[in-house]
Design an enzyme around this catalytic site. Structure first.
Site, mmCIF file in Angstrom:
data_model
loop_
_atom_site.group_PDB
_atom_site.id
_atom_site.type_symbol
_atom_site.label_atom_id
_atom_site.label_comp_id
_atom_site.label_asym_id
_atom_site.label_seq_id
_atom_site.Cartn_x
_atom_site.Cartn_y
_atom_site.Cartn_z
ATOM 1 N N SER A 49 0.799 -1.227 0.000
ATOM 2 C CA SER A 49 0.000 0.000 0.000
ATOM 3 C C SER A 49 0.827 1.271 0.000
ATOM 4 O O SER A 49 0.324 2.344 -0.353
ATOM 5 C CB SER A 49 -0.944 0.015 1.204
ATOM 6 N N ASP A 68 -1.685 -9.543 8.417
ATOM 7 C CA ASP A 68 -0.428 -9.363 9.131
ATOM 8 C C ASP A 68 0.436 -10.586 8.855
ATOM 9 O O ASP A 68 0.122 -11.690 9.311
ATOM 10 C CB ASP A 68 -0.710 -9.223 10.634
ATOM 11 N N VAL A 69 1.522 -10.416 8.114
ATOM 12 C CA VAL A 69 2.319 -11.571 7.684
ATOM 13 C C VAL A 69 2.979 -12.290 8.857
ATOM 14 O O VAL A 69 3.459 -13.418 8.689
ATOM 15 C CB VAL A 69 3.381 -11.175 6.648
ATOM 16 N N ASN A 85 7.641 -8.259 0.425
ATOM 17 C CA ASN A 85 8.181 -6.917 0.621
ATOM 18 C C ASN A 85 7.912 -6.352 2.003
ATOM 19 O O ASN A 85 8.676 -5.519 2.491
ATOM 20 C CB ASN A 85 7.586 -5.982 -0.448
ATOM 21 N N SER A 138 17.472 -5.565 1.830
ATOM 22 C CA SER A 138 18.005 -4.233 2.075
ATOM 23 C C SER A 138 19.530 -4.310 2.074
ATOM 24 O O SER A 138 20.110 -5.376 2.326
ATOM 25 C CB SER A 138 17.522 -3.718 3.439
ATOM 26 N N TYR A 189 17.010 -4.819 12.976
ATOM 27 C CA TYR A 189 16.646 -4.677 11.569
ATOM 28 C C TYR A 189 17.691 -5.351 10.672
ATOM 29 O O TYR A 189 17.351 -6.098 9.748
ATOM 30 C CB TYR A 189 16.537 -3.194 11.229
ATOM 31 N N LYS A 245 17.240 -8.614 7.967
ATOM 32 C CA LYS A 245 17.535 -8.515 6.542
ATOM 33 C C LYS A 245 18.614 -9.517 6.131
ATOM 34 O O LYS A 245 18.567 -10.087 5.032
ATOM 35 C CB LYS A 245 17.947 -7.088 6.189
ATOM 36 N N ILE A 264 16.153 4.441 -0.223
ATOM 37 C CA ILE A 264 14.977 4.705 -1.055
ATOM 38 C C ILE A 264 14.109 5.749 -0.360
ATOM 39 O O ILE A 264 13.908 5.703 0.856
ATOM 40 C CB ILE A 264 14.164 3.415 -1.293
#
Length: 270
Positions: A24, A73-74, A100, A160, A173, A177, A206
């Site tokens: 989204s 919610d994955v 993603n 990432s 984080y 990744k 990004i």
């Protein structure tokens, strides 16, 4: 569309179908619109922002595609199952999964101070969720290939540069990744016999909501300090174009491949 079975004609109901998690906003939105422009119908997964998802759905329709919005919610097993079930129910096929969805820590905490709550949250959403969502999607793809519903389906993992770049104020984080990088290698190895290629797309800096709070810092790094040889912010559509290259079967003899979309950040220079 090369790489996806379209049936006896090229009408709208024979378009290949993709699932994009976190579709989204940000990178996910860029991927959804790129795929719609390339002839895909898209399941747009979102976690909470229904208005943003609806806007993306309208944009897909304007490009001649169909969008099916799924709130899921994955990190939750039942939601992952729902997402795959709704995808196949909506479009009758699954040609592409783009994993993603991901979150950053709420607070950038020093490695020596960071707590377990943030670590667990990021592992659940950024790593465990994709790991088992890919498992579900792969099983569905194998079944659909046997039934003649799709040919050469593909899986794309959005990771990432944090997969290999140490940021000591967001270690949780980086760990997730890095885990996604190995997830790609594992599934690429396992699924090759089924003709399912798996790719890792590794974005750099990004311009999204996630990087908004540190924009001034990255402006300085990019434009003044030469963080990247290509001196501009990456855009979600840059990642979208890379996904389209995979989706349209431009890399048929590659699997487990890391595709850097980072302005050259990964280059080592003297």
């Amino acid at each position: 569309m090369s790489g996806a079975r379209r049936g006896d004609d090229t009408g709208p109901h024979n378009r290949p179908a993709a699932v994009v998690t976190g579709g989204s906003r940000g990178i996910g939105r860029g991927i959804v619109l790129a795929l719609a422009g390339a002839g895909y119908d898209v399941v747009v997964n979102y976690a909470s922002n229904a208005d943003a998802a609806a806007e993306v759905g309208r944009a897909v329709a304007a490009l001649g595609g169909r969008a099916h919005l799924v709130r899921a919610d994955v990190s939750r097993p039942a939601d992952r199952r729902q997402l795959i079930d709704e995808a196949t129910a909506a479009f009758g096929r699954l040609d592409l999964l783009v994993s993603n969805a991901g979150v950053a820590p709420d607070v950038r905490a020093d490695l020596l101070e960071a707590g377990e709550e943030s670590f667990d949250r990021l592992v659940d959403i950024n790593l465990k969720g994709p790991y088992f969502l890919i498992q579900l999607a792969a099983r569905t793809m194998i079944e659909q290939q046997a039934a003649g519903l799709t040919e050469r389906p593909k899986i794309v993992v959005i990771s990432s540069i944090s997969a290999y770049t140490a940021s000591v104020n967001r270690g949780d984080y980086c760990v997730t990744k890095a885990g996604l990088a190995m997830t790609t290698q594992l599934y690429a190895t396992r699924l090759a016999e089924h003709g399912i290629n798996v790719y890792e797309i590794r974005p750099g800096v990004i311009e999204t909501d996630m990087t908004g709070p540190v924009r001034a810092r990255y402006d300085d790094l990019i434009f003044n300090q030469g963080l990247t040889p290509i001196r501009r912010w990456g855009q979600p559509e840059d990642v979208g174009r890379a996904v389209v290259a995979v989706a349209t079967d431009l890399l048929p003899f590659s699997t487990g491949q890391v595709i850097d979309v980072d302005g050259g950040f990964h280059l080592r220079t003297l």
